[in-house]
Design a protein around this motif. Structure first.
Motif, mmCIF file in Angstrom:
data_model
loop_
_atom_site.group_PDB
_atom_site.id
_atom_site.type_symbol
_atom_site.label_atom_id
_atom_site.label_comp_id
_atom_site.label_asym_id
_atom_site.label_seq_id
_atom_site.Cartn_x
_atom_site.Cartn_y
_atom_site.Cartn_z
ATOM 1 N N GLU A 145 0.774 -1.155 -0.029
ATOM 2 C CA GLU A 145 0.097 0.231 -0.219
ATOM 3 C C GLU A 145 0.898 1.163 -0.006
ATOM 4 O O GLU A 145 0.469 2.074 0.286
ATOM 5 C CB GLU A 145 -1.038 -0.077 1.205
ATOM 6 N N SER A 146 2.011 1.348 -0.567
ATOM 7 C CA SER A 146 2.804 2.253 0.139
ATOM 8 C C SER A 146 2.954 3.182 -1.292
ATOM 9 O O SER A 146 2.484 2.904 -2.208
ATOM 10 C CB SER A 146 4.595 1.579 0.198
ATOM 11 N N ASP A 147 3.627 4.590 -1.216
ATOM 12 C CA ASP A 147 3.416 5.373 -1.917
ATOM 13 C C ASP A 147 4.569 4.462 -3.672
ATOM 14 O O ASP A 147 3.907 4.486 -4.982
ATOM 15 C CB ASP A 147 3.634 6.349 -2.307
ATOM 16 N N GLU A 148 5.087 4.075 -3.086
ATOM 17 C CA GLU A 148 6.772 3.386 -4.278
ATOM 18 C C GLU A 148 5.921 2.663 -5.270
ATOM 19 O O GLU A 148 6.210 2.271 -5.851
ATOM 20 C CB GLU A 148 8.098 3.227 -3.131
ATOM 21 N N TYR A 149 5.251 1.646 -4.004
ATOM 22 C CA TYR A 149 4.997 0.033 -4.898
ATOM 23 C C TYR A 149 4.088 0.806 -5.683
ATOM 24 O O TYR A 149 4.205 0.568 -6.991
ATOM 25 C CB TYR A 149 4.446 -1.240 -4.112
ATOM 26 N N LEU A 150 2.513 1.193 -5.183
ATOM 27 C CA LEU A 150 1.829 2.577 -6.436
ATOM 28 C C LEU A 150 2.488 2.541 -8.066
ATOM 29 O O LEU A 150 1.345 3.001 -8.845
ATOM 30 C CB LEU A 150 1.072 2.614 -5.455
ATOM 31 N N ASP A 151 3.281 4.314 -7.651
ATOM 32 C CA ASP A 151 3.657 4.360 -7.762
ATOM 33 C C ASP A 151 4.546 3.714 -9.412
ATOM 34 O O ASP A 151 4.702 4.138 -10.642
ATOM 35 C CB ASP A 151 4.553 5.400 -7.519
ATOM 36 N N ASN A 152 4.870 3.045 -9.525
ATOM 37 C CA ASN A 152 5.962 2.167 -9.871
ATOM 38 C C ASN A 152 5.368 0.637 -10.496
ATOM 39 O O ASN A 152 5.625 0.555 -11.971
ATOM 40 C CB ASN A 152 7.387 2.009 -9.302
ATOM 41 N N PHE A 153 4.859 0.183 -10.141
ATOM 42 C CA PHE A 153 3.597 -0.762 -10.306
ATOM 43 C C PHE A 153 2.192 -1.020 -10.394
ATOM 44 O O PHE A 153 2.034 -2.347 -10.729
ATOM 45 C CB PHE A 153 4.317 -2.162 -9.425
ATOM 46 N N GLY A 154 1.073 0.117 -9.558
ATOM 47 C CA GLY A 154 0.052 0.333 -9.602
ATOM 48 C C GLY A 154 -0.496 -1.023 -8.759
ATOM 49 O O GLY A 154 -0.086 -2.225 -8.301
ATOM 50 N N TYR A 155 -1.649 -1.699 -9.901
ATOM 51 C CA TYR A 155 -2.739 -2.626 -9.202
ATOM 52 C C TYR A 155 -2.571 -3.603 -10.427
ATOM 53 O O TYR A 155 -2.621 -5.189 -9.754
ATOM 54 C CB TYR A 155 -4.051 -2.162 -9.096
ATOM 55 N N ASP A 156 -1.994 -2.678 -11.710
ATOM 56 C CA ASP A 156 -1.882 -5.100 -12.305
ATOM 57 C C ASP A 156 -0.508 -5.174 -13.068
ATOM 58 O O ASP A 156 -0.308 -5.625 -13.830
ATOM 59 C CB ASP A 156 -2.596 -4.455 -13.831
ATOM 60 N N THR A 157 0.793 -4.726 -12.620
ATOM 61 C CA THR A 157 1.947 -4.552 -13.292
ATOM 62 C C THR A 157 2.856 -6.070 -12.057
ATOM 63 O O THR A 157 2.504 -5.873 -11.041
ATOM 64 C CB THR A 157 2.716 -3.211 -13.032
ATOM 65 N N VAL A 158 3.612 -6.848 -12.215
ATOM 66 C CA VAL A 158 4.246 -7.589 -11.579
ATOM 67 C C VAL A 158 5.493 -7.007 -11.255
ATOM 68 O O VAL A 158 5.452 -6.572 -11.677
ATOM 69 C CB VAL A 158 4.672 -9.126 -11.936
#
Length: 255
Positions: A145-158
Motif C-alpha cells: 500500500e506504499s506510494d513507492e509500490y503503487l507509483d512503480n507497479f500499481g495494481y496490474d503490474t508484476v
C-alpha cells in the motif's frame, strides 16, 4: 497505539532521480494485466510473478497456488492481490520467513516487492519494527500500500528489479530473485547446525546502583577468604603406626 514507521532516506540523492537508460536485453520485461496480447499472456504473467516472488530456486509444483491463479484468470483479484497472496502463502513464509530473522526477511521482501535494495540499516530497522508489531500480514500490507509500490507497479503490474543493469555492471550483483535464502532445518541438521559457540569469558552485567562503592565490605571478601583458607592449612599428623612400620622416618626431638 501503533508505532509509526521510522523515517529513513536513500543512501544518495541520485536515488531520488529517475535515471535515463538505453533499452537492452538486460532490461527487465514488464508484465502487466493491461496489455495482454495473447491468450498465453496471463500464463506468462503468472510465471513472472512466481519467478519474482519465490525466485527460481523455490518454484516447485507443490508451492503452486492454484486458487489464487484461478481468481486472477477470471478477474476476481488484481495482480497486486495475487502478489500479496504469494508473499503471505505458507510455502513462501516457510522458505523465507521461518529460516531467517526479521532483518533478512525485510531485505528479501523489499528487494522482490519494491524492486530495489535496502537503502540502509535504518530502513531495515524501520520495517523490522513493523514485522514485530503488526506481524507478517501487516508488514506486507504496508509495503504493497506504499506510494513507492503503487507509483512503480500499481495494481496490474508484476514487480521487477528496477535499474538492474547498473549494479550488475558496477558490482556484479546477482538479480534479487536469484538470491537463495538460508537453508531449512533439514539441511541445517545435515550440515551440523546449530553449532554451540563457546565464549572465552562470561561477562556479567551489574547495574551502576548495585556496584560496590569505596570502603564496601564486599570488596574485601576475597581477601578475607584467602586469609581464612591459609589459617586452616596445616600439616597432617604423623601416625605412630606408620613410624612402627618404617613408612615414615622417626626423628627424636631434643628435650
Amino acid at each position: 497505539m501503533a508505532i509509526p514507521l521510522l523515517n529513513y532516506s536513500p543512501k544518495t540523492q541520485n536515488e531520488r532521480v529517475s535515471g535515463y537508460e538505453k533499452g537492452s536485453e538486460e532490461q527487465p520485461i514488464i508484465y502487466s494485466a493491461e496489455n495482454l496480447l495473447s491468450d498465453s499472456g496471463i500464463d506468462e504473467l503468472i510465471w513472472a510473478a512466481y519467478r519474482q516472488v519465490y525466485s527460481e530456486h523455490q518454484i516447485l509444483k507443490q508451492n503452486q497456488q492454484t486458487f489464487l491463479e484461478s481468481q486472477l484468470r477470471f478477474g476476481q483479484i488484481t495482480v497486486r492481490d495475487f502478489i500479496k497472496g504469494l508473499v503471505t502463502s505458507y510455502p513462501f513464509l516457510r522458505l523465507n520467513y521461518e529460516t531467517n530473522n526479521n532483518y533478512r526477511f525485510v531485505e528479501i521482501c523489499v528487494q522482490r516487492l519494491l524492486g530495489r535494495d535496502i537503502y540502509n540499516e535504518r530502513e531495515k530497522l524501520a520495517w523490522s519494527i513493523v514485522v514485530a508489531t503488526k506481524g507478517v500480514q501487516g508488514f506486507v500490507d504496508r509495503v504493497l500500500e506504499s506510494d513507492e509500490y503503487l507509483d512503480n507497479f500499481g495494481y496490474d503490474t508484476v514487480p521487477y528489479q528496477r535499474r538492474r543493469s547498473l549494479p550488475q555492471r558496477a558490482t556484479g550483483d546477482t538479480p534479487f530473485n536469484l538470491k537463495t535464502p538460508r537453508y531449512e532445518a533439514y539441511h541445517r541438521s545435515q550440515l551440523g547446525f546449530p553449532r554451540p559457540v563457546m565464549q572465552n569469558a562470561i561477562r556479567k552485567f551489574t547495574p551502576q546502583e548495585k556496584k560496590a562503592g569505596a570502603g564496601s565490605p564486599s570488596l574485601y571478601l576475597d581477601l578475607a577468604r584467602s586469609i581464612e583458607s591459609a589459617k586452616n592449612t596445616f600439616a597432617a599428623p604423623v601416625s605412630t603406626a606408620n613410624i612402627d612400620m618404617g613408612l615414615v622416618p622417626y626423628r627424636k626431638t631434643a628435650s
